[in-house]
Design an enzyme around this catalytic site. Structure first.
Site, PDB file in Angstrom:
ATOM      1  N   HIS A 239       0.914  -1.259   0.036  1.00 51.46           N
ATOM      2  CA  HIS A 239      -0.006  -0.116  -0.036  1.00 51.46           C
ATOM      3  C   HIS A 239       0.663   1.232  -0.100  1.00 51.46           C
ATOM      4  CE1 HIS A 239       1.049   0.124   4.217  1.00 51.46           C
ATOM      5  NE2 HIS A 239       0.835   1.175   4.270  1.00 51.46           N
TER       6      HIS A 239
HETATM    7  C1  UD1 Z   1      -2.318   5.546   6.160  1.00 51.70           C
HETATM    8  C2  UD1 Z   1      -0.942   6.050   6.839  1.00 51.70           C
HETATM    9  C3  UD1 Z   1       0.158   4.726   6.606  1.00 51.70           C
HETATM   10  C4  UD1 Z   1      -0.608   3.457   7.216  1.00 51.70           C
HETATM   11  C5  UD1 Z   1      -1.813   3.335   6.304  1.00 51.70           C
HETATM   12  C6  UD1 Z   1      -2.244   2.183   6.384  1.00 51.70           C
HETATM   13  C7  UD1 Z   1      -0.125   8.310   6.890  1.00 51.70           C
HETATM   14  C8  UD1 Z   1       0.801   9.208   6.472  1.00 51.70           C
HETATM   15  N1  UD1 Z   1      -0.235   7.272   6.233  1.00 51.70           N
HETATM   16  O1  UD1 Z   1      -1.816   5.689   4.758  1.00 51.70           O
HETATM   17  O2  UD1 Z   1       1.127   5.144   7.699  1.00 51.70           O
HETATM   18  O3  UD1 Z   1       0.392   2.440   6.737  1.00 51.70           O
HETATM   19  O4  UD1 Z   1      -2.796   4.163   6.643  1.00 51.70           O
HETATM   20  O5  UD1 Z   1      -3.649   1.842   5.913  1.00 51.70           O
HETATM   21  O6  UD1 Z   1      -1.038   8.602   7.522  1.00 51.70           O
HETATM   22  N2  UD1 Z   1      -9.247   5.175   1.625  1.00 51.70           N
HETATM   23  C9  UD1 Z   1     -10.449   4.748   1.549  1.00 51.70           C
HETATM   24  N3  UD1 Z   1     -11.173   4.274   2.697  1.00 51.70           N
HETATM   25  C10 UD1 Z   1     -10.554   4.714   3.892  1.00 51.70           C
HETATM   26  C11 UD1 Z   1      -9.428   5.407   3.923  1.00 51.70           C
HETATM   27  C12 UD1 Z   1      -8.635   5.663   2.745  1.00 51.70           C
HETATM   28  O7  UD1 Z   1     -10.883   4.552   0.524  1.00 51.70           O
HETATM   29  O8  UD1 Z   1     -11.286   4.265   4.737  1.00 51.70           O
HETATM   30  C13 UD1 Z   1      -8.464   5.842   0.215  1.00 51.70           C
HETATM   31  C14 UD1 Z   1      -8.747   7.071   0.013  1.00 51.70           C
HETATM   32  O9  UD1 Z   1      -8.868   7.181  -1.591  1.00 51.70           O
HETATM   33  C15 UD1 Z   1      -7.145   7.819   0.083  1.00 51.70           C
HETATM   34  C16 UD1 Z   1      -6.523   6.440   0.283  1.00 51.70           C
HETATM   35  O10 UD1 Z   1      -7.088   5.290   0.667  1.00 51.70           O
HETATM   36  O11 UD1 Z   1      -6.949   8.687  -0.704  1.00 51.70           O
HETATM   37  C17 UD1 Z   1      -5.248   6.720   1.032  1.00 51.70           C
HETATM   38  O12 UD1 Z   1      -5.572   6.800   2.503  1.00 51.70           O
HETATM   39  P1  UD1 Z   1      -4.697   7.900   3.449  1.00 51.70           P
HETATM   40  O13 UD1 Z   1      -5.466   7.842   4.931  1.00 51.70           O
HETATM   41  O14 UD1 Z   1      -4.502   9.137   2.708  1.00 51.70           O
HETATM   42  O15 UD1 Z   1      -3.455   7.229   3.858  1.00 51.70           O
HETATM   43  P2  UD1 Z   1      -3.188   5.818   3.795  1.00 51.70           P
HETATM   44  O16 UD1 Z   1      -2.290   5.366   2.338  1.00 51.70           O
HETATM   45  O17 UD1 Z   1      -3.977   4.739   3.974  1.00 51.70           O
END
Ligand code: UD1
Length: 447
Positions: A239
């Site tokens: 991821h």
């Molecule tokens: C975050 C953490 C990372 C962790 C990861 C675990 C930071 C900087 N990064 O990264 O350390 O390893 O979580 O998952 O805080 N999304 C959904 N549903 C959700 C949440 C996110 O669809 O419930 C999608 C969205 O399109 C979003 C993308 O996932 O843009 C990324 O989510 P985000 O919270 O920005 O960061 P992660 O890559 O999940």
């Protein structure tokens, strides 16, 4: 003592759950035998759970609350997705209001996600009263360093550690890193790993998951097919933006997995970001994928892999069950490196570094890098390895209890002493927010 714990993203939930359980245990013990406890330890802990909403859907958040017996959050900030700056800033704006309203004595922050840093910054600058009182900031999983500042998590870790008042460390490298950065020894507490507390607590329950059956990983045995055995399979998670946002790197990692996938099914529960990239890059998985690879999509022909079973992100118990029975795990996650170490499952980490060197020292984890050749070689080495029996120190299920013991010793009675400090400060009016039960009436302060 009033403690406010913050969770925001998937890897926070299993780290925070044992802390909440240890608080409940503390309060239950008090109710049972308060007369035997010294006065300051007799104080009940009032607790609030705040969810920033950084992760918000059932796959990434909701299912973890039921799997880990977490209570519904007292406050939900509803932040959702956004750029790093937007996410951090929105959390900061809303969390400031929470702190001003709730005035906790202690704020507990776990891990290294944007929610962790945003709340640490707010708590470090807030002032509840005329003498600048603020909550103690407690960082759980402090001191981990990848020494790679291109990782957003590394920035979050360093900054959170340096504004925290108490640093709870999971492995010995954390102690060393913090001391090298000039953090004073009396702030550092090596307590073990609350994520491993969760694993120990829930591993039996995870055995009751039906995920192996659902994914076709059980083979019927016995004359009449009356017993089941688990077939050998690999587990894959990816991821990190640095791995999945770049088509070339993502494809290289998948190429490195091909040999493994021809021998064993590779289960790939994909993070929402990863699913999005898979669609964009036109990658194909599952039966017939390799044959379909020549059908060009608009970005050209892409990788195809028959042996990879793509699924949605899984809940805590289903994933734990899959990890426990896997022959090998390939991942770019931080936490999974630790969970496989505890479970003694060979792990190949598709990154150039780790902030968790104890997992490598224990003999279960190889830091492979992300090129096809290196991933392939690391998988071969792990498939041939004899396994390891080394366990990092204090990964024994007691980390959260140790944390609460330290917090009770350090911060119980804090509200009362804050009130008396305000009372004895030079004639300043008490702010409305500092009203409490210390018995100092505002009329005394106005003299
Ligand atoms: C975050 C953490 C990372 C962790 C990861 C675990 C930071 C900087 N990064 O990264 O350390 O390893 O979580 O998952 O805080 N999304 C959904 N549903 C959700 C949440 C996110 O669809 O419930 C999608 C969205 O399109 C979003 C993308 O996932 O843009 C990324 O989510 P985000 O919270 O920005 O960061 P992660 O890559 O999940």
């Amino acid at each position: 003592m009033k403690i406010l714990t913050v969770v925001g993203a998937r890897p926070n939930f299993m780290k925070a759950a044992p802390i909440l359980a240890a608080i409940n245990e503390h309060n239950e013990k008090l109710a049972a035998d308060s007369a035997d406890q010294p006065a300051r330890r007799r104080e009940t802990i009032r607790h609030m759970l705040v969810h920033t909403g950084q992760h918000y859907d059932e796959f990434m958040s909701g299912s973890f609350f039921s799997d880990l017996n977490l209570p519904k959050p007292d406050i939900h900030l509803g932040i959702g997705s956004g750029s790093h700056a937007v996410q951090t800033a929105e959390i900061m704006k809303k969390f400031e209001q929470v702190l001003l309203t709730e005035e906790p004595d202690v704020v507990v922050l776990v891990g290294d996600v944007n929610s962790t840093l945003a709340c640490a910054l707010v708590a470090s600058k807030i002032s509840f009263d005329s003498i600048g009182s603020r909550p103690a900031i407690v960082h759980v999983e402090a001191g981990l360093r990848s020494f790679d500042r291109s990782m957003p998590e590394e920035i979050n870790r360093i900054l959170t550690d340096h504004v925290s008042d108490a640093l709870f460390v999971t492995e010995e490298s954390g102690n060393r890193n913090l001391l090298n950065e000039g953090v004073s020894l009396d702030k550092i507490h090596f307590v073990g790993n609350t994520m491993i507390d969760s694993l120990i607590k829930f591993r039996e329950r995870a055995e009751r998951s039906d995920i192996l059956e659902k994914l076709g990983l059980l083979r019927q045995e016995g004359k009449n097919g009356e017993s089941n055995s688990i077939i050998r399979y690999a587990l894959l998670t990816l991821h990190r933006p640095s791995n999945v946002d770049n088509c070339y790197i993502f494809q290289n990692i998948l190429e490195g997995l091909k040999e493994l996938a021809t021998e064993y099914p590779v289960v790939f529960p994909a993070h929402p970001r990863t699913q999005q990239r898979i669609k964009e890059f036109g990658f194909e998985f599952g039966p017939g994928a390799a044959e379909r690879k020549h059908e060009k999509n608009e970005r050209g022909s892409r990788n195809g892999c028959n042996g990879i079973i793509l699924t949605d992100p899984l809940g805590y118990l289903d994933f734990l069950c899959l990890m426990k029975h896997a022959t090998i795990v390939v991942t770019d996650s931080g936490g999974i490196q630790e969970e496989t170490t505890f479970l003694r499952i060979p792990c190949v980490t598709v990154r150039d570094n780790t902030e968790r060197p104890a997992t490598v020292e224990s003999g279960t984890n190889i830091i492979a890098g992300t090129t096809k050749e290196k991933v392939e070689a690391a998988i071969r080495r792990q498939m041939a390895s004899e396994g390891s029996n080394k366990m990092p120190k204090k990964w024994d299920g007691q980390a959260a209890t140790r944390i609460i013991d330290v917090l009770v010793s350090a911060y119980c009675g804090r509200a009362a002493s804050r009130q008396s400090a305000i009372c004895s400060s030079s004639g300043e009016a008490v702010s409305p927010s500092s009203r409490g039960s210390s018995g100092c009436a505002p009329s005394v302060l106005r003299l």
